[in-house]
Design an enzyme around this catalytic site. Sequence first.
Site, PDB file in Angstrom:
ATOM      1  N   ASN A   1      -8.459  -5.544  14.175  1.00 19.51           N
ATOM      2  CA  ASN A   1      -8.723  -4.420  13.273  1.00 19.51           C
ATOM      3  C   ASN A   1     -10.226  -4.187  13.250  1.00 19.51           C
ATOM      4  OD1 ASN A   1      -6.018  -4.594  12.723  1.00 19.51           O
ATOM      5  ND2 ASN A   1      -6.251  -5.260  10.605  1.00 19.51           N
TER       6      ASN A   1
ATOM      7  N   GLU B   1      -5.537  -1.851  13.891  1.00 24.84           N
ATOM      8  CA  GLU B   1      -6.028  -0.908  12.875  1.00 24.84           C
ATOM      9  C   GLU B   1      -7.384  -0.382  13.300  1.00 24.84           C
ATOM     10  OE1 GLU B   1      -6.355  -2.309   8.806  1.00 24.84           O
ATOM     11  OE2 GLU B   1      -4.403  -3.298   8.929  1.00 24.84           O
TER      12      GLU B   1
ATOM     13  N   TYR C   1     -13.390  -1.432  11.919  1.00 28.62           N
ATOM     14  CA  TYR C   1     -13.829  -0.257  11.165  1.00 28.62           C
ATOM     15  C   TYR C   1     -15.316   0.035  11.340  1.00 28.62           C
ATOM     16  CZ  TYR C   1      -9.274  -0.272   9.006  1.00 28.62           C
ATOM     17  OH  TYR C   1      -7.914  -0.215   8.827  1.00 28.62           O
TER      18      TYR C   1
ATOM     19  N   GLN D   1       0.801  -1.221   0.000  1.00 29.50           N
ATOM     20  CA  GLN D   1       0.000   0.000   0.000  1.00 29.50           C
ATOM     21  C   GLN D   1       0.840   1.281   0.000  1.00 29.50           C
ATOM     22  OE1 GLN D   1      -2.771  -1.725   3.254  1.00 29.50           O
ATOM     23  NE2 GLN D   1      -4.103  -0.405   2.051  1.00 29.50           N
TER      24      GLN D   1
ATOM     25  N   HIS E   1       0.918  -9.158   4.831  1.00 30.24           N
ATOM     26  CA  HIS E   1      -0.243  -8.295   4.639  1.00 30.24           C
ATOM     27  C   HIS E   1      -0.609  -8.356   3.148  1.00 30.24           C
ATOM     28  CE1 HIS E   1      -2.488  -4.605   6.426  1.00 30.24           C
ATOM     29  NE2 HIS E   1      -3.039  -4.861   5.252  1.00 30.24           N
TER      30      HIS E   1
ATOM     31  N   GLU F   1      -5.511   1.892  -1.540  1.00 27.43           N
ATOM     32  CA  GLU F   1      -6.590   1.204  -0.828  1.00 27.43           C
ATOM     33  C   GLU F   1      -7.100   0.016  -1.664  1.00 27.43           C
ATOM     34  OE1 GLU F   1      -7.610   0.948   2.143  1.00 27.43           O
ATOM     35  OE2 GLU F   1      -9.429  -0.176   1.700  1.00 27.43           O
ATOM     36  N   TRP F   2      -6.209  -0.911  -1.976  1.00 26.96           N
ATOM     37  CA  TRP F   2      -6.545  -2.182  -2.631  1.00 26.96           C
ATOM     38  C   TRP F   2      -7.451  -1.977  -3.850  1.00 26.96           C
ATOM     39  CZ3 TRP F   2      -2.806  -4.977  -1.009  1.00 26.96           C
ATOM     40  CH2 TRP F   2      -2.350  -4.864   0.295  1.00 26.96           C
TER      41      TRP F   2
ATOM     42  N   ARG G   1       3.552   0.059  13.025  1.00 26.82           N
ATOM     43  CA  ARG G   1       3.240  -1.278  12.520  1.00 26.82           C
ATOM     44  C   ARG G   1       3.337  -1.246  11.000  1.00 26.82           C
ATOM     45  NH1 ARG G   1      -2.020  -3.460  10.758  1.00 26.82           N
ATOM     46  NH2 ARG G   1      -1.940  -5.736  10.878  1.00 26.82           N
TER      47      ARG G   1
ATOM     48  N   ASN H   1      -1.950 -10.561   8.664  1.00 19.91           N
ATOM     49  CA  ASN H   1      -2.966  -9.520   8.793  1.00 19.91           C
ATOM     50  C   ASN H   1      -4.265 -10.005   8.162  1.00 19.91           C
ATOM     51  OD1 ASN H   1      -3.908  -6.598   9.173  1.00 19.91           O
ATOM     52  ND2 ASN H   1      -4.325  -6.966   7.008  1.00 19.91           N
ATOM     53  N   GLU H   2      -5.305 -10.094   8.959  1.00 15.84           N
ATOM     54  CA  GLU H   2      -6.660 -10.362   8.458  1.00 15.84           C
ATOM     55  C   GLU H   2      -6.752 -11.534   7.492  1.00 15.84           C
ATOM     56  OE1 GLU H   2      -8.416  -6.819   6.865  1.00 15.84           O
ATOM     57  OE2 GLU H   2      -8.374  -5.761   8.771  1.00 15.84           O
TER      58      GLU H   2
HETATM   59  C1  GBH Z   1      -8.047  -3.398   6.407  1.00  9.68           C
HETATM   60  O1  GBH Z   1      -8.993  -4.222   5.841  1.00  9.68           O
HETATM   61  C2  GBH Z   1      -6.710  -3.725   5.806  1.00  9.68           C
HETATM   62  O2  GBH Z   1      -5.901  -4.441   6.714  1.00  9.68           O
HETATM   63  C3  GBH Z   1      -5.991  -2.529   5.280  1.00  9.68           C
HETATM   64  O3  GBH Z   1      -4.942  -2.944   4.453  1.00  9.68           O
HETATM   65  C4  GBH Z   1      -6.969  -1.621   4.582  1.00  9.68           C
HETATM   66  O4  GBH Z   1      -6.341  -0.574   3.909  1.00  9.68           O
HETATM   67  C5  GBH Z   1      -7.916  -1.091   5.606  1.00  9.68           C
HETATM   68  O5  GBH Z   1      -8.503  -2.109   6.346  1.00  9.68           O
HETATM   69  C6  GBH Z   1      -9.020  -0.222   5.036  1.00  9.68           C
HETATM   70  O6  GBH Z   1      -9.842  -0.942   4.183  1.00  9.68           O
HETATM   71  O7  GBH Z   1     -15.509  -5.774   2.406  1.00  9.68           O
HETATM   72  O8  GBH Z   1     -17.702  -5.186   1.587  1.00  9.68           O
HETATM   73  O9  GBH Z   1     -17.447  -7.147   2.988  1.00  9.68           O
HETATM   74  C7  GBH Z   1     -10.302  -4.035   6.306  1.00  9.68           C
HETATM   75  C8  GBH Z   1     -11.210  -4.915   5.518  1.00  9.68           C
HETATM   76  C9  GBH Z   1     -13.285  -3.810   5.918  1.00  9.68           C
HETATM   77  C10 GBH Z   1     -13.132  -6.149   5.383  1.00  9.68           C
HETATM   78  C11 GBH Z   1     -14.766  -3.968   6.105  1.00  9.68           C
HETATM   79  C12 GBH Z   1     -14.585  -6.268   5.624  1.00  9.68           C
HETATM   80  C13 GBH Z   1     -16.680  -5.206   5.368  1.00  9.68           C
HETATM   81  C14 GBH Z   1     -17.334  -4.751   4.105  1.00  9.68           C
HETATM   82  N1  GBH Z   1     -12.557  -5.021   6.064  1.00  9.68           N
HETATM   83  N2  GBH Z   1     -15.237  -5.046   5.300  1.00  9.68           N
HETATM   84  S1  GBH Z   1     -16.978  -5.811   2.704  1.00  9.68           S
END
Ligand code: GBH
Length: 459
Positions: free
Chosen positions: A299, A365, A301, A25, A126, A420-421, A82, A170-171
């Site tokens: 992590n 995160e 969100y 990233q 990651h 952002e992927w 990190r 990671n995840e």
């Molecule tokens: C993290 O992923 C990552 O570790 C990081 O690299 C990334 O930049 C950051 O968060 C922000 O995205 O995907 O439609 O099913 C978080 C990924 C976010 C996955 C919420 C599940 C739910 C909606 N997660 N997501 S969906």
Amino acid sequence: MTNPSTPSVTFPKGFLWGSATASYQIEGAAREDGRGPSIWDTFSRTPGKVYAGHTGDVACDHYHRYRDDVAMMADLGLQAYRFSIAWPRIQPDGAGPVNPAGLDFYDRLVDELRGKGITPVVTLYHWDLPQSLEDRGGWTSRDTAFAFADYAQAVHKRLGDRVETWTTLNEPWCSAYLGYAAGIHAPGVQDPEAAFKAVHHLLLGHGMATRALRDAGVQKLGITLNPAAVSPADPDSEADVAAAHLVDGLQNRIFFDPILRGSYPDDVLQHIRRFSDLSWLRTGDETIINQPIDVLGINFYSPTYVRSKPGIDGNPTAPGTEGIEFLPAAGPVTDMGWAIEPAALTRLLERIHRDYPGTPLMITENGAAYPTGPDETGDRVPDTDRVAYLDGHLRACHDAIARGVDLRGYFVWSLMDNYEWAEGYRKRFGVVYVDYHTQRRIPKDSARFYSQVIRNNGL
Ligand code: GBH
């Protein structure tokens, strides 16, 4: 913003404050010093997979600017950083002899951090799997778990004298389900059985690497998960409660249980049998996965609400969830469209503490995407909404601690705007703004807010 002279909540002494990033990233330099291709190089070049065809070729050019970036972290007062190691820099083909030039970069980075008094926290994986391993099956192949343990040892051999804290993955939920079920992340496969195999081999790789690093003397070891804070839309509806339990199984218990209790939950295995004969799950595997860990990274969100809705298609990220609706956000959302509910983080932390006691937790995160850029002066980025998001979630962390959760630290995602992927560069998670034309970094108001939180150990 809070008044520094009257912090209203204070965190425990020694609470660790940091920020997080990931190799693909931010680094760029995709072809330098012998780095091999990763699945994200391939995926981002596949038409239609990533917004506007963005790739991580240049990203934040951190590979060349790491010294300035570390100086900026020090200016912000960060205590820890990190970051992740790009496996294809270390083993360009995913196996075999290491590429010393790849390790040199992280060597320099670690020294730079330590020189500024910033604790390095290393994530070994990651998401940037060497492409040649994917060509041999990627995480659907058992061999990848062995390869990961070898790679982990190679990195530890070089950095182990200066890095104390190690995170394996990671995840893994994202690697497995977004990568192999929904196909919206690399490698872009859409096959439920492949996703479950990937879950298992990721966990096996975690166990093998943990065992190897433990034998090598590491005392602070863990993994980072992205558990769903999942609730039934109507807690009084039996069908909604059952829906939430299934989603909890597929996203949470499938990881927590083997790692922390030594076996997959029966109901989850039963569910997976719809897609697979489970022949990849061998006797003894769960014992390997069940290595003691010292810290569990979380992590977080956004919350998840589900309800039973017979007839509806399943969610592609959750194989076998036909008849379950994932509710769209009801209230305010971030630029990702993700709902904002800090109390869901408190609930999640309490639940983990209750059901899987004894493991110290760390927020590895938490953060939000908002598009705010520089104001008319060009020097200030007034990201009020991100400040509010962070303020709310930090208070949620404090609430959890007040209720007995053993939470040891917090890492904001992310230090700076980055790749952002599948969304490319159009979503900005940084507390520092990045101008992708000039690579200028501008600390946003949220960075100043966060600095003040760190200084006060509270807010
Ligand atoms: C993290 O992923 C990552 O570790 C990081 O690299 C990334 O930049 C950051 O968060 C922000 O995205 O995907 O439609 O099913 C978080 C990924 C976010 C996955 C919420 C599940 C739910 C909606 N997660 N997501 S969906």
